[in-house]
Design an enzyme around this catalytic site. Structure first.
Site, short mmCIF file in Angstrom:
data_model
loop_
_atom_site.label_atom_id
_atom_site.label_comp_id
_atom_site.label_asym_id
_atom_site.label_seq_id
_atom_site.Cartn_x
_atom_site.Cartn_y
_atom_site.Cartn_z
CG LEU A 45 -2.23 -0.83 1.08
CD1 LEU A 45 -1.89 -2.32 1.16
CD2 LEU A 45 -3.23 -0.48 2.18
CG HIS A 46 4.03 1.48 1.40
ND1 HIS A 46 4.85 0.56 2.01
CD2 HIS A 46 3.05 1.77 2.31
CE1 HIS A 46 4.40 0.30 3.23
NE2 HIS A 46 3.31 1.02 3.44
CG LEU A 47 0.55 1.69 -5.45
CD1 LEU A 47 -0.90 1.78 -5.88
CD2 LEU A 47 1.38 1.00 -6.53
#
Length: 570
Positions: free
Chosen positions: A473-475
Site C-alpha cells: 500500500l505504498h504506491l
C-alpha cells in the site's frame, strides 16, 4: 457580488491535498478549491474513524477505488488488489496509521536523483519536524511538537511485545528509543497517527481545521475528467458531479494531488504522456512526456503467523460479541484495543551486512489476523509478523487503456523480477524466523502456522512468497521528479515539464521509494511544497548528527501564515 477566481485548484482531497489546502489558505488573500471524487469523511463512519477497524474500508467501494493489477508475472500471474483511499483524506483514511519517515539515506538519494541538495535529509528533516505533534517524550533534535499532525507511540505492552523486543536483542539487533529519531536500524514501539481513540488522518489534522476559512472551498463526489490546457498552460479542469454534464473551473494554477495512480491517469487522458501510447488510444497529444505513468513502485509483504501457547494475545478483538465494548471504550475514553493498530512494535534490518542501510521491515501484532491460505482460526491465540522487502530494482507502470477517465488504468508492478529480489526474500524469511525462534519467545511459541514447517528450502520460500504476498500500500514514483529524460516534474518548482500552470504534489513525484511506509514522506513533501508554491523562504537545513540547531516547529507561523488566520491544528 461574484467571487473572484480561484488562485489554485487542488485535484484530490487526499494526504497532500489536505496539507496544501491548509497551508495555502493560511493566507486569506489566496482562494483555493479542492475537488475530491470520493465522499466526505463523515465523523460517524467508524470503518475510517476507528483504528481497529482499519481493515474494513479496504475492498469497500465507498472507501476504496478497488484498483486491480494486471497479471503479475513474478507472482504466478496473480492479479493484486491495490487499495487506494476514495474520499476526503484519501489513503490516509484507510491506511494502517503507522508513521515511518524512512532512512536518512533515502532522502540523500532523492537529492542525487533530483540534482539538488534541496531534497536531502538535512533539508527534509525540518519539514518532518514542522508537521509533527509528538505526544510522547522524544529527542527534540529530531522530532517535532505542536505541529498539525498528532503522533502517539504505540504502548507495545503485554507479554508478546515484551518477548518480541527481548528476542530482537537476543538476535543481535538494537532496541531503539525511536525509529524516527537519530537511528532507524533496530526495533522499537511504533509511532501511530491516532488521537483520542480515533484515526488522525490528513483530513482531520489539516483540512478540518481549515474548513471554516472563507477562502477555501471543498467539493466532494466531483470527478475531474480533464486538465484544460490553452497555449501550453494549464488554465483549469473539466469535472463532472453526479450525472450532471461536464463543467469547467479555471484557476491561476492547477495542483494535482490524485496519487500515484490517479495523477498519471489524469495526465494521460489529458494528453500529457508518451505520445505513441496516447496516439494509439486516440488521445490528442498536449505534452510528450514518456515518463508519465512509468517507474511505479510499491513494497511487497507477507505474514508469518505463530500459535500462542498462552492466552495473552488480542484474540478477543476478533469475536463480534466483544465489539460494542471495544468501540465504546475507544470512542468514549480513547483507550483500549480499538484505539490503535495492533501492530505496535517493529523494526528495520539489513538483509546482508553489505547493504548500505536497512532493506527489510518487520512489524508485530499480538494476534493472528486474516491472512493468506490457512490463518489461525478466529478466537484462537496467536501472533503475526509483517515481513516486507523494502528495496527492489523492479519498476512498473500505470497506463490508461481508454480515453474515458472513469475506466481504471492498467497497473503493473513487476514484483519479484528485480535482480536481487529472490535472495532478499529468502533472507527476509530466514531473519524473521530466527527472530521469532529466540529464547525470549519460547514460552509463547506454539509453532509456526504460516508459512508452516513444510516451507523450508529457498525454492519453497520464494514459491510461497509468489503465491501469497500482498502489496504494501505504498504506491509511488509514477510521475517522478528528477533531471533525467524519464522525469516528469522539475524538483525545484514541482511543475510538470513542458507546461505552465501545472504542478504535482503527491506520492507520484517521489523519485524512488523510501525503505518504509510512504505516509510520512508525503506529508513532509506537501509541507515543503507549500513553501515552494507560496514563495516562502524554505526552512533552513539541519542535521543534528553533525551540527545540532534549533528551529521553530509545528505552528502555522512557520508556513508564513498571518497572525490573524486560523491555526492549522485542531
Amino acid at each position: 457580488m461574484a467571487q473572484r477566481p480561484f488562485d489554485f485548484v487542488i485535484v484530490g482531497g487526499g494526504t497532500a491535498g489536505c496539507v496544501l489546502a491548509n497551508r495555502l489558505t493560511a493566507d486569506p488573500r489566496i482562494r483555493v478549491l479542492v475537488l475530491e471524487a470520493g465522499r466526505p469523511d463523515y465523523w460517524w463512519d467508524l470503518p475510517i474513524q476507528l483504528p481497529i477497524a482499519m481493515g474494513m474500508p479496504v475492498g469497500n467501494e465507498h472507501h476504496d477505488w478497488l484498483y486491480e493489477s494486471e497479471p503479475e508475472p513474478g507472482l504466478q500471474s496473480r492479479r493484486l488488489h491495490h487499495p487506494r483511499g476514495k474520499g476526503i483524506g484519501g489513503s490516509s483514511s484507510i491506511n494502517g496509521m503507522i508513521y515511518q519517515r524512512g532512512h536518512r539515506a533515502d532522502f540523500d538519494r532523492w537529492a542525487a536523483e533530483c540534482g539538488t541538495p534541496e531534497w536531502d535529509y538535512a533539508h527534509c528533516l525540518p519539514y518532518f519536524r514542522r508537521l509533527e505533534n509528538c505526544l510522547d517524550e522524544r529527542d527534540d533534535a529530531y522530532r517535532g511538537h505542536g505541529g498539525p499532525h498528532t503522533l502517539s507511540r504505540g504502548p507495545a505492552d503485554g507479554p508478546i511485545f515484551a518477548a518480541f523486543l527481548a528476542a530482537a536483542e537476543q538476535a543481535g539487533h538494537t532496541v531503539l528509543p525511536d525509529l524516527n529519531g537519530a537511528e532507524q536500524e533496530g526495533f522499537a514501539p511504533l509511532d501511530q497517527g491516532v488521537r483520542g481513540g480515533r484515526r488522525e488522518s490528513a483530513a482531520r489534522a489539516y483540512l478540518h481545521p481549515a474548513r471554516r476559512r472563507r477562502n477555501l472551498e471543498v467539493r466532494s463526489r466531483v470527478m475531474v475528467t480533464r486538465i484544460h490546457v490553452d497555449g501550453g498552460r494549464a488554465v483549469g479542469v473539466r469535472y463532472r458531479q453526479g450525472n450532471d454534464s461536464e463543467s469547467v473551473v479555471t484557476a491561476r494554477e492547477i495542483i494535482l494531488c490524485a496519487g500515484a495512480i490517479g495523477t498519471p491517469q489524469l495526465l494521460q487522458v489529458s494528453g500529457v504522456g508518451d505520445a505513441d501510447q496516447l496516439a494509439r488510444l486516440g488521445v490528442p497529444v498536449v505534452d510528450d512526456l514518456p515518463g508519465v505513468g512509468e517507474s511505479l513502485q510499491d513494497h511487497l509483504a507477507v505474514h508469518l503467523q505463530h500459535v500462542c501457547r498462552e492466552p495473552v494475545s488480542m484474540a478477543h478483538v476478533r469475536r463480534k460479541v466483544n465489539w460494542p465494548g471495544i468501540v465504546a471504550e475507544a470512542l468514549l475514553l480513547g483507550t483500549g484495543p480499538g484505539s490503535r493498530n495492533p501492530m505496535q512494535a517493529g523494526g528495520f534490518v539489513r538483509s546482508t551486512p553489505d547493504q548500505s542501510h536497512p532493506d527489510l521491515m518487520f512489524l508485530l501484532a499480538p494476534l493472528a489476523m486474516h491472512s493468506s491460505e490457512r490463518s489461525i482460526p478466529i478466537g484462537e491465540h496467536g501472533y503475526q509478523m509483517h515481513v516486507g522487502v523494502m528495496r527492489s530494482s523492479a519498476r512498473g507502470s500505470v497506463r490508461i487503456t481508454s480515453p474515458d477517465p472513469s475506466q481504471h488504468p492498467a497497473i503493473r508492478l513487476n514484483f519479484l523480477t528485480g535482480a536481487e529480489d529472490r535472495q532478499r526474500w529468502v533472507d527476509a524469511i530466514r531473519i524473521g524466523r530466527e527472530l521469532l525462534a529466540q529464547p525470549a519467545m519460547e514460552r509463547l511459541n506454539g509453532g509456526e502456522s504460516l508459512p508452516g514447517p513444510e516451507v523450508r528450502s529457498d525454492d519453497e520460500v520464494v514459491d510461497w512468497v509468489a503465491r501469497t504476498a500482498r502489496v504494501g500500500l505504498h504506491l509511488a514514483c509514477s510521475a517522478r521528479m528528477g533531471i533525467d529524460e524519464g522525469a516528469v516534474v522539475d524538483p525545484t518548482t514541482l511543475r510538470v515539464r513542458g507546461l505552465d500552470g501545472l504542478r504535482i504534489v503527491d506520492a507520484a513525484i517521489i523519485p524512488s521509494l523510501t525503505n518504509a511506509n510512504t505516509y510520512a514522506p508525503v506529508l513532509m513533501l506537501a509541507e515543503k511544497a507549500a513553501d515552494m508554491i507560496l514563495g516562502n523562504t524554505p526552512l533552513p537545513p539541519e542535521d543534528p548528527a553533525t551540527a545540532p540547531t534549533s528551529i521553530a516547529v509545528g505552528g502555522p507561523g512557520t508556513a508564513g501564515e498571518p497572525a490573524e488566520a486560523e491555526p492549522a491544528t485542531a
